[in-house]
Each structure stands twice: as C-alpha cells, then as structure tokens.
Scaffold this active site. Structure first.
Site, PDB file in Angstrom:
ATOM      1  N   ASP A 432       0.857  -1.176   0.000  1.00 56.28           N
ATOM      2  CA  ASP A 432       0.000   0.000   0.000  1.00 56.28           C
ATOM      3  C   ASP A 432       0.899   1.233   0.000  1.00 56.28           C
ATOM      4  O   ASP A 432       2.104   1.138   0.281  1.00 56.28           O
ATOM      5  CB  ASP A 432      -0.899  -0.042   1.240  1.00 56.28           C
ATOM      6  CG  ASP A 432      -1.796   1.180   1.345  1.00 56.28           C
ATOM      7  OD1 ASP A 432      -2.312   1.626   0.302  1.00 56.28           O
ATOM      8  OD2 ASP A 432      -1.971   1.691   2.456  1.00 56.28           O
ATOM      9  N   LYS A 433       0.351   2.391  -0.314  1.00 60.23           N
ATOM     10  CA  LYS A 433       1.157   3.622  -0.320  1.00 60.23           C
ATOM     11  C   LYS A 433       0.976   4.435   0.957  1.00 60.23           C
ATOM     12  O   LYS A 433       1.898   4.597   1.750  1.00 60.23           O
ATOM     13  CB  LYS A 433       0.825   4.488  -1.531  1.00 60.23           C
ATOM     14  CG  LYS A 433       1.726   5.736  -1.645  1.00 60.23           C
ATOM     15  CD  LYS A 433       1.286   6.644  -2.768  1.00 60.23           C
ATOM     16  CE  LYS A 433       0.056   7.457  -2.395  1.00 60.23           C
ATOM     17  NZ  LYS A 433       0.320   8.447  -1.315  1.00 60.23           N
ATOM     18  N   GLU A 542      -8.680  14.973   7.739  1.00 58.86           N
ATOM     19  CA  GLU A 542      -9.706  15.853   8.299  1.00 58.86           C
ATOM     20  C   GLU A 542      -9.107  16.792   9.326  1.00 58.86           C
ATOM     21  O   GLU A 542      -9.422  17.982   9.365  1.00 58.86           O
ATOM     22  CB  GLU A 542     -10.823  15.019   8.921  1.00 58.86           C
ATOM     23  CG  GLU A 542     -11.870  14.529   7.930  1.00 58.86           C
ATOM     24  CD  GLU A 542     -13.252  14.459   8.558  1.00 58.86           C
ATOM     25  OE1 GLU A 542     -13.330  13.967   9.684  1.00 58.86           O
ATOM     26  OE2 GLU A 542     -14.217  14.911   7.923  1.00 58.86           O
ATOM     27  N   ASP A 729      -4.748   6.164  -4.758  1.00 61.40           N
ATOM     28  CA  ASP A 729      -4.460   7.546  -5.174  1.00 61.40           C
ATOM     29  C   ASP A 729      -4.467   7.705  -6.693  1.00 61.40           C
ATOM     30  O   ASP A 729      -4.453   6.727  -7.442  1.00 61.40           O
ATOM     31  CB  ASP A 729      -3.096   7.983  -4.627  1.00 61.40           C
ATOM     32  CG  ASP A 729      -3.178   8.380  -3.164  1.00 61.40           C
ATOM     33  OD1 ASP A 729      -4.317   8.533  -2.672  1.00 61.40           O
ATOM     34  OD2 ASP A 729      -2.141   8.503  -2.520  1.00 61.40           O
ATOM     35  N   ASP A 867      -6.474  -2.933   3.388  1.00 61.05           N
ATOM     36  CA  ASP A 867      -5.373  -3.795   2.965  1.00 61.05           C
ATOM     37  C   ASP A 867      -5.517  -5.222   3.481  1.00 61.05           C
ATOM     38  O   ASP A 867      -4.689  -6.082   3.168  1.00 61.05           O
ATOM     39  CB  ASP A 867      -4.031  -3.229   3.465  1.00 61.05           C
ATOM     40  CG  ASP A 867      -3.775  -1.815   2.958  1.00 61.05           C
ATOM     41  OD1 ASP A 867      -4.032  -1.584   1.770  1.00 61.05           O
ATOM     42  OD2 ASP A 867      -3.343  -0.960   3.755  1.00 61.05           O
TER      43      ASP A 867
END
Length: 1231
Positions: A432-433, A542, A729, A867
């Site tokens: 994952d990034k 957020e 993304d 993930d």
C-alpha cells in the site's frame, strides 16, 4: 409492532385469574401473528429472519426468543473434546499417521522389533504437541474467565446492581462508567453530558485512538437516573447480528412513536467510554453475536512453500521405504528354502517362513520390513521444526532492536511461527502507499481557491524531480506569515492573517474557509483557544483541513449534536473576531463508494447551504454549468499538485431554498428509518441534493515518505525482490511517490495503461455503460499486446528495466479471465508495477494473480482495513502498526512499525530462517537414511528374514536423544554471515529466491553421502570384525558388532553436523559433545543391568567387552574419519570451485567480529526496558570468529560475485583456478 403490542406481551406474562389467562392466550396469538413467530413442538422461532425484536427492561418477554448469553469462549477445546480433537489434529499430519500405523504393526507377531521402539517416540511427540496445545488453550480460558467475570452495573428494580458480564441478557439496561468497557452491543439511551452525547475510543475494535462521538435519541435523554430508567419500556426492531462494524439498521418504538436507529446510537462491545461520567444503554447483541466477536475470525491458515516441499520429500522417503521393503520381501520369497536345513523350516513352521507358500512369505516379510525400516521417516522432525520456529519468533524477531520503533514504542511482532522461512524466499512485495510508504501524517501544504493557486512550499517529490532532471531548486526563505504546526505547513502571504480580504474575490475565499471549518466530523478537545485545542479526527486528512481553517482565521472550537461553533477573524474588519453558531441539519457521511462528504447547515441569518468535499472525479460530475470556467483551471491545479505528490480534495457548495430542503429532508428521514437497504436508500437520497454544485477550489495535503523508504526499496531491489505499489491515489501522485522512493527512475522504460484516453472519455460522455466497458476492454487488450511486444524487445535486446503503471478501471478489465494471462506475462517482465485507483478487492486479485498464476512467493504489506484482503491473499502478510488502526496488523502474519524494517525482516531473519531450516531438514533426512540403510545392508546377510541389526532402545533413542539437540542448536544459532553483512550484500538473498539450499540436487548429495557412510558403518565393521576377538579369545557376536556400528554412527553424524555449521559457538560444541556423551552414559548403564527382558540381555555387558579390546578404539577412530573423508573433499571442492555467494562474503570478512557496528543501527537511545537493555548489552559482546581459514579467498566465484553487485553477469570459469594459482605462485617467487 406498536406500543399496544408491547402491552399485550406484558399482559400475557401476568398470571392469575382465568380471564387473564384467556386474554393472554388470545393476545399471545395476536403477537405471534404480528411478529411472524411460529411455535413447533414447544420451540419458539424468535423473529423473522431479517430482523429481531427486543423488549427493553423486560427479561421475561425476551426469554421466549432464547437469545445467546453474554459469556464468550475463544478456546479450541473443552475437557471432553481435548483428547479426541487434539489427537485428530495431530494425526492429520501424514508422518504421525504413518507412525501410528507402524506402532500398530509393531505389536503384531510379524514385527521384528519391540512395540516400545515405535510407541515411545510417537508418544513423546504427541505428548509434547498436546501439552503445547493444552497450555495455549489454558491461557485462552484464563483470558475468557477474566473477561466474563468483569463487573457491570445492571438495572434491577430501581437500583443499579453489579453483576458479571456473563450474566448479562438481551434487553437489560446497563450503566457504564468513564474509562469502562461496554460489555455488549448497546443502544445508547442517555448520558451525563449535555445534549445526550458521549465520547468513545475504538482502539480495541480497529486500533484507532481518536475519540468518536455518539449521540442518543432526544426521546431517551431523560432515562439516566435508576428510578426513571426503570420506567423505560421500549421495543427495538433491528437487524440480525452481523460482522459489519460500521453499519446498523434498526428502529426504537417508544410511546407509539417509531424512531430510526443508526450507528451513531450504537456502542459496540470492546469500545471504552471517554470524557463522560457514565452512560445508560440497552443491550441488543450479546456474547458471540456481538459485532466484535463476529469479526474475531482467525487469520487464514497458511503453509510455507518449504513445508509443502517437505511433504514431497516425505513422500519420496515413502517411495524409498516401499522399494527397500519390496526388495527385501522378494528376496525373502526367493531365499526361503528347506535346503537350508539348519534353519529348521519344517512343516509346522509359522507362515512367514513356510517355503510351501512363498507368496505369503513375501507379503508378511513386507510388513515386517516396514516396521524394521520405519526409522527412515524422521518422527521428531516436525516437533524440532516447530520448536525452532517458535524460538526464532519469540526470541529473535520479536526482540530485535533493529526493528524496534522508539517514537511509537512498537517492537516487531511475529503473529505466527509457521512462515519464518517463507520470509527468506519472497520474490514479490505488494505494498500500500499511504501509511505504508508514507507517514500518514498529513500537512496542509497548498490550495486552489477560485482560479488562484496558493502555497509556496516545495515538496520532497518536487526536489527529487528537479534532481533527476538536473535542475537546482532553491526553496524560498520562509516569509513572516509562514505557520508550521502539526497538520499545517503552509506559506503564502496573499491569504494568511486576513490578507485574503484583499484578493480579487474574497467571497469565494470565505466560502472555502467555511467549508473547511464546517464540513467534517472532527471533535475538539481541551481549552477553547487556538494554541491549546486539539482535534480528534477520523483521519489525519480531516484534522489537517480543520487546522488549516483555524490558521486562516476560521477557528472551529465547539461542537454539539446540532451546532458547530466557529470563531471567525478578519471577516468584516481586520483584527475583529466574532463567534458564529452554525446549525448542522444533516450529515451525509463519507464512504468508499460515495468518495465524498456533505453537510447541510443553516447560518444565523437563515441561509441554507450544502457544503461538499470529495475526490475530484465525483465532485466534477456533480458541478453546475456555472462552474465551467473554474473547473478547467482547477483541473490544471490538481494536476500540478498531483505531480508534486500531494493528496487532493475538491470543495463545492450549493445554495438551498427552504422548500427544496424540506421536501428533500422528508425523503432523507424516510430513508434513514428504513430497515431494509438503508445505506442504499440514503445514497440515492444524497444524489438528489448533491448536484448543481458550485466549485470553490481544492486542497493539497502532503503525506511525506517514511524514513528510510528509498534506501529500503533500493536494497530490496538489489536482493532480487520486485515491488508493486497498489494504491487508491491518482496516477500522478502514485508515479511521483514511486520516483521519490526509487521505485521508478528515468532509466526505466515505462508502460502506462490509463483510462484517460480520448476514446474512453468519448464513450464515457455518451453514458452507455455497455459501450464504455467494451471500449475500455478493447483499449486494455490492445495496450497489453503492444506493451508485451515492446517489453520482450527491451528485455532481450537492450536489457533495460521496465515499469508498468495501470489504473483501476483498466485493471478491472485486465483481470478478466481472457486478459489476465497477458497482464501477468507483461507484469513479470517489469521490475516495478504501480496500480492506481484500485479497490481493496482488486488489491487481493492482483496478489492472487501472481501467487497462483506465476507460482512465486509473495508478501503483502499495508496499514489499513482496506489492505486486509491483500494481506490475507499473499503467502506472507505484514501489517504496519500505523495511524489507520490495527485491522491490518490483526489480519497479518508479522507486524512491524515502519516499512524500512522489511530489510531486517527479510534479508536477516527471513534469510537466516530459510537457510537454517533447509539445513535442519536435509540433515534429518541424511541421518535417518544413514541409520536405516545400515539395517538394510544387514538384511542381505540374514536371508531377508527381517532380523534386526540394532537393539530396540538404540533405534528408539537415536532420534530422540542421541542426535536431537545438535540439529536444534544449528536451527537456532547457525549464521552464515552477520546481520550487518546480510544487509550490506543484499544479493545474498537471491539464493533463497532460487531455493538454492533445498533443491533435489542438494537432497541427492546428502542421500549419496548417507549411502556411502552406511556402507562404511556396516561393511567396515562387519568385515573387520570377522577376525576380531575379545580379551577372552571369543569372536565378536551380532550385538558386539551392532553396538560398535551404532557408536560409529552416533559419533559420525554428530561430527558431520559440525562440518556444515557456518559458525561455531559453545552451544554447538556442547550439544554435539553432550549427545555423544549421552550415548556412552546410556550404553554403560544399559549394558550393565541384567533384566528378565530377553531383548535387553542381548547387549548385556557388551560395551565393557568392547572397551577391553584395542579393536574397538581403532574402529572408533578410523571409521568416522573414513566416513567423513568424502564429505571433507566434497565441501572443499565445492567451496573452491563452486562457492555460494555467502561463502565469498565469509572470506572477504574473515576474522571480523559480528558485533562491530551494531550500535549505529540502533535508534532507540536510552528508552530501553530491562529486557531490551539486556539484549542490547549482549549485542555488544565479542562474537565468535568465522571458523573458515580463507583458502577460498581467491576462488573463481570472487570475481563473479562482485560483478553481480554491479549488475553484470560473469560466469565462473573453472580454468580461472589454475590462472589464479599461477599468479599467486609468481608473486610468491618474486617476493
């Protein structure tokens, strides 16, 4: 059911007069008809399959539904099931089942050995395994009892009574105090906080430590005191128990009024209460029906590739055993004959030796030899491997200071010991990034408002881009208006400190800042001042956006269930502040399908506004025509921000009229009250109002790379590991992150398969889903074919490295069964693959594609709940203990705190584990084959009768005592090179990827030496003893010869193990010498005791007779030397002519201490626990020097190894040896 329905049930429970009984029967019948309940043979079907009905504060009414108790059990066994179930688990292993069969055969008359020979080892193995299972289950039971007996306050009458959790029932009213845990899934009724709110922490549920707000229905706020709560009589109709943590559908029926229940009114078991004195709730799900228990599924069982290959080796041994037995059985059938009168083969002889029926002789001899040769299968192998793996995890991986992260106080954690060696053979990593390669610590960095872009900072990725292109970027000095705090790293004097009022369109700036301050679910904590306040947010993004609003002069400082308070500065007049209360009417929450969040708010002057923020793809398709001009400019800004590696969100708003809002709100309330498909209906209602939006601008947030990621990826690439990044993304962001972490560089040929083509966009504008799918599929098919042809040319002609970039839409069609082979072939030729805009399911599909399609060993690493499927799909799953919760860790096989720790996990621990276990398995194979073949050669001299060569106890204890400990020590402590050298020369890892140490060729070499040494043990001993005699002049008998051969075998196989050790510690020497000593102690005691056992008297006084002869000492000296001589020559030739890479590194660093330089790898300073401090101190002690003398320093492999370091293939040339030797001799003569 309405309130009258509840009254009917209450009446039905009141006994007494006949009239009441008659009424009860009629009303209960009505109740059954209304609630669709049926009665069959006295058993109640409690509710309709789609939902359950709960009567609050009324245990009698709930008793007919027979809800589950609140007691939980996580144990695997009970007192009754432990033995049968435990034995079943053990005998699922083929080897254990085989030895059970052998043990049964050994009790029959045809067995040449005593039953104790096979029963004792099998019993020991089963006992150890069952004790381990029992201990682990006992710990689970203790934990269950601790939880089940935790006290909670339950309403009984008008008082709170403390009862254990296990006695809690559905419908009970409970009180939970601050910092307490919720004992079951509750409907939140009342709170000591104003406006019926409470704050909860869900760390035990998903690992997130930020507080979340829950709000009770206004109708139930008053049920706080026990005397008032006792009057609460309500009915809850809700969904059946399920494992969805973030959804809930139900209604509360109270006083003839139906009120919708949402996840905001649900308090889940395992969560804890914070910042609230106490709350009151009603129990809806208990025990194993709570959501957290329904999510506590175990990680899928995984077996390592090495273990599966071990099964093949065991089957090969089975084949060898069958052939040996077949040869002996046929030989027995041929040999048996009455002409051998001295054998006494008369008519009354037993069937196994009756010459009249040679077929029966052959069959019975077959079974006899199976029991005789049973030692060829190592029964203690599995136990030894489990022990080695467990200690490797508990002592080496979990306590490795190089994988300890001081900042978060997080050590590495091995959650399973089954896959240690798999870490040493990984060829593909799927990562994952966000939060894995990056820190997941978001900072507001740039923004676009209207048609202007703001923010003067330069990201790390922009610096990397400039460096690759040869440009020099000098970041401007920070201006006086620059502000830097957690979540905010922004500098632009045009809009800071109220300067936005001087921009050409201040009104749109005001809308931008208010959208940031209002459209969120953040909770403020602490003092209501900008300096001291802290924000609890569901995600770092957020929190960064709200922090940005604060720094722009729109300070969000207070939230109630219906209002948000914002202190606005510089709005009307420079320096002026005013507190504004905005009424929040509706919140349309973010989810992975909507990819946006909206709120409807009312200004103090009555203005109604919808604010919306979300991904650019979903916002742009909902914009009004009035935003066409700003849309084009904003798209350009989004591309600029994406190329800089920034995460972007678009902001928009819509003015609402009262009539429009009221009509829409009715539909919203109706959808929110729906028991079926509530989420779907809410999404449909949201679509009605989230349209005709006016674009305000976009935000750009920087998520910086974790420390050490580029260096780690470069090291792993040198180790032969290919890394794929699977992220949600945008393509531009993913590509630039890949550049920043050295995953892609300008020297690579890049293949980009994107849905952003003219043909696809044209089809999307027409809006026909079928046509869109067809166009995308054709485009992907053509791209894959074209790219594969180019890749073939680049790989085989120029040797240039390749990279593939593909987005989610194209990937969806590329994973089609007709195209997935093309995708796989292209991907396997690429050094790096980037998949953008992918869903969690697609992550798992890509992982499975390589795992099952290419049959390569895969590792998935991630930090978030999205993930989990990818982590479970790979051979090895690694979870990052990050900021997105612990769901990835809970589903993983190994957990680490930082991506860079993969270097130690794979290149050090994984490689060591693989090499050690390969050595353990092949050595077990060798020593058992050597021992069994000695017995096999003896069979040829006994007329294939099945006569045993060794005493029963010799055979029983050979694996259990005399050769057991040294191989375990090797499996734990043997090191070919140190940890620092393993990372300095990552190319060493390639030997694991190619499985160099467990090939059939390696097994064949060990088998050859087993055959050779068994011949030496048997024929040297028997031939030489033909003329030998003891001090009394008597020749040696069978048991003298076999005891001598067994002594030579024990000494030889233990010394052979030292020859394959790469490092010698005192543990190696003590274990080998102790095992040999144990044999002599045993035989001295065993031979010196006389018992009625006819089998034991065979070896009575044997060792004392042998010790009185010079022949024994000469044999004990010569036979091990002769047996090991071939091994010595083989190892020398192999090391000289065909060295492994690790052997070359050994010679380069011969004599160096392993502990040197370990201090520089530590990052934990003085924050050490006593155990860690002790481990660190041990690291500083001098290590054993390499035992290798350097005779291979100038071996031909030396040059080829360093050539491979530079990416050049240089094959080893045998004639280089002579050349090097001549050069060396010339230098010597010149000196």
């Amino acid at each position: 059911m309405n309130g009258r329905g509840w009254e009917r049930v209450r009446m039905a429970r009141l006994g007494g007069e006949a009239a009441v009984v008659g009424t009860r029967r009629r009303e209960v019948a009505d109740f059954r008809q209304v609630s669709s309940q049926t009665v069959r043979l006295g058993r109640v079907q409690p509710q309709h399959p789609s939902h359950r009905t709960i009567y609050c504060n009324d245990s009698d009414a709930n008793s007919i539904a027979r809800f589950k108790s609140n007691s939980i059990s996580t144990t695997k066994y009970s007192v009754l099931t432990f033995l049968p179930k435990g034995l079943f688990e053990q005998f699922r292993r083929v080897a254990n089942l085989y030895f059970l069969m052998i043990s049964i055969l050994s009790t029959t008359p045809i067995s040449p050995v005593s039953p104790v020979t096979n029963v004792v080892p099998l019993s020991l193995v089963l006992l150890v395994s069952l004790i381990k299972e029992a201990f682990e289950d006992w710990k689970r039971l203790q934990n269950d009892n601790s939880i089940n007996n935790t006290a909670v306050d339950v309403l009984q009458g008008q008082n709170w009574e403390s009862v254990p959790w296990r006695k809690l029932q559905v419908g009970d009213i409970v009180r939970v105090k601050q910092d307490g845990f919720f004992p079951a899934d509750l409907v939140f009724l009342a709170s000591t906080n104003p406006d019926g709110v409470c704050y909860i922490e869900t760390a035990n549920l998903d690992g997130e430590t930020n507080l979340k707000i829950r709000k009770a229905l206004e109708k139930t706020w008053d049920y706080l005191a026990p005397e008032i709560a006792d009057k609460f009589k309500g009915e809850i109709q809700c969904e059946q128990p399920n494992n969805s943590l973030y959804t809930f559908t139900g209604n509360l029926i109270i006083e003839s009024q139906t009120l919708p229940l949402s996840p905001n009114q649900i308090l889940l078991r395992g969560c804890s209460l914070r910042n609230t004195e106490y709350i009151v709730g009603a129990v809806i799900f208990t025990g194993h029906e709570t959501k957290v228990m329904m999510n506590s599924m175990s990680v899928p069982s995984k077996r390592s590739t090495l273990e599966r290959k071990l099964d093949k080796l065991i089957l090969t041994l089975f084949g060898g055993l069958f052939m040996m037995c077949l040869i002996g059985a046929i030989g027995s059938g041929v040999f048996i004959n009455r002409k051998y009168y001295f054998l006494g083969l008369f008519d009354d002889v037993e069937g196994q030796f009756n010459p009249n029926n040679r077929f029966v002789v052959t069959i019975l001899t077959m079974f006899t030899l199976i029991t005789l040769y049973s030692t060829i299968i190592p029964i203690s192998l599995y136990v030894s491997i489990e022990m080695i793996k467990f200690i490797q995890c508990a002592q080496f991986i979990d306590k490795d200071l190089h994988m300890y992260h001081a900042e978060s106080n997080t050590p590495a954690l091995a959650r399973t010991s089954n896959l240690n060696e798999e870490l040493g053979q990984v060829e593909y990593i799927f990562s994952d990034k966000t939060g894995t390669l990056t820190r997941n610590l978001m900072e507001f960095f740039k923004c676009s408002i209207g048609v202007e872009a703001y923010g003067t900072g330069i990201t790390e990725i922009e610096k990397g881009q400039a460096q690759r292109s040869g440009k020099k970027l000098s970041e401007d000095a920070k201006s006086d208006t620059a502000v830097r705090e957690k979540g905010f790293n922004f500098d632009d004097a045009r809009i800071m400190h109220g300067a936005w009022r001087n921009e050409h369109d201040p009104e749109i700036c005001k809308e931008f800042f208010r959208c940031l301050a209002l459209c969120h679910t953040v909770l403020p904590e602490g003092d209501e001042s900008p300096e001291k306040i802290t924000y609890q947010a569901a995600s770092p993004d957020e929190a960064a956006l709200v922090t940005a609003a604060k720094n722009f002069g729109f300070f969000f400082y207070r939230r109630t269930p219906t209002t948000v308070m914002v202190r606005e500065s510089h709005v009307e007049t420079m320096g002026m502040k005013q507190d504004v209360s905005y009424e929040i009417l509706n919140v349309l929450e973010f989810n992975s399908t909507r990819k946006r969040q909206s709120i409807v708010c009312r200004y103090p002057n009555g203005r109604l506004v919808l604010y919306c923020k979300g991904a650019d793809t979903v916002i742009f398709e909902r914009l009004s025509d009035a935003s066409n001009d700003i849309r084009k400019v904003t798209r350009e800004h989004l591309e600029q921000f994406g190329s800089a590696g920034l995460r972007t969100l678009c902001l928009a708003y819509r003015e609402l009229t009262n009539d429009l809002y009221e009509k829409w709100n009715e539909k919203f309330i109706q959808a929110k009250s729906s028991l079926r498909d509530r989420d779907k209906k809410l999404d449909e209602v949201a679509e009605i109002i989230e349209k005709d939006l006016i674009l305000i601008g976009c935000t750009a947030i920087e998520d910086k790379l974790q420390d050490g990621v580029p260096a780690c990826i470069e090291t792993l690439a040198r180790a032969g590991i290919k890394i794929w990044v699977l992220t949600g993304d945008k393509m531009e962001t993913a590509i630039n992150i890949a550049y920043a972490c050295n995953l892609i560089n300008n020297d690579m040929k890049q293949f980009i398969i994107s849905s952003e083509t003219d043909a696809i966009q044209e089809a999307e504008e027409k809006g026909d889903p079928v046509e869109i799918a067809r166009v995308i599929k054709d485009t992907v098919k053509n791209h894959l074919k074209q790219c594969h042809e180019e890749a073939h040319r680049y790989v085989h002609v120029s040797g240039q490295k390749l990279a593939l970039v593909i987005d989610g839409k194209c990937l969806m069609h590329a994973l089609d069964p007709n195209l997935r082979v093309n995708l796989l072939n292209l991907s396997l030729n690429c050094s790096s693959v980037i998949c953008c805009r992918v869903s969690p399911l697609q992550k798992a599909q890509v992982t499975s594609l390589v795992k099952k399609g290419a049959h390569r060993i895969t590792l998935s690493i991630g930090d978030g709940a999205n993930d989990v499927s990818m982590i479970q799909a790979a051979h090895v799953g690694v979870g990052i203990s990050g900021l997105e919760g612990m769901q990835a860790v809970m589903a993983s096989d190994f957990a680490i705190a930082q991506f860079r720790f993969l270097t130690d996990l794979l290149l050090v621990h994984g490689r060591w584990s693989y090499i050690r276990l390969c050595k353990v398995i092949t050595y077990f194979f060798y020593k058992n084959l050597t021992f069994t073949l000695t017995q096999f050669w003896f069979t040829f001299q006994t007329g294939f009768s099945g006569q045993r060569f060794y005493d029963d106890w010799f055979q029983s204890l050979y694996n259990v005592i005399f050769t057991a400990l040294p191989v375990i020590i090797v499996g734990l402590f043997d090191k070919d090179v140190s940890a620092s050298l393993s990372k300095k020369y990552p190319e060493l890892y390639r030997e694991g990827i190619r499985n160099m140490f467990f090939k059939w060729r390696v097994v064949a070499v060990w088998a050859f030496f087993a055959v050779y040494q068994s011949l030496i043990f048997y024929y040297f001993t028997t031939t030489a003893s033909q003329n030998g005699h003891n001090s009394s002049g008597m020749i040696f008998g069978l048991w003298d010869v076999s005891t001598m051969a067994f002594t030579c075998a024990v000494v030889t196989v233990n010394l052979r193990l030292l020859m394959v050790c790469n490092s010698l510690t005192r543990w190696h020497l003590l274990s080998v010498s102790g095992s040999i000593l144990a044999w002599f102690i045993f035989i001295f005691i065993y031979s010196g005791i006389m018992t009625p056992n006819d089998r034991q008297e065979n070896v009575y006084f044997t060792i004392y007779v042998l010790l009185s002869t010079f022949y024994f000492y000469l044999t004990l000296l010569l036979i091990p030397v002769v047996a090991l001589l071939s091994d010595f020559f083989y190892l020398g030739i192999q090391r000289w002519f065909f060295p492994y890479n690790y052997q070359i590194v050994q010679e380069i660093h011969r004599g160096e201490y392993e502990g040197v330089g370990s201090r520089e790898f530590l990052e934990i300073g003085n924050n050490l626990t006593p155990d860690e401090a002790r481990s660190y101190a041990i690291l500083q002690l001098p290590r054993e020097k390499s035992r290798h003398t350097g005779f291979a320093f100038d071996s031909p492999g030396y040059e080829s190894f360093f050539a491979s370091q530079q990416g050049v293939f240089a094959p080893i040339m045998a004639w280089d040896v002579a050349r090097r030797a001549s050069v060396r001799s010339k230098r010597t003569s010149q000196r």
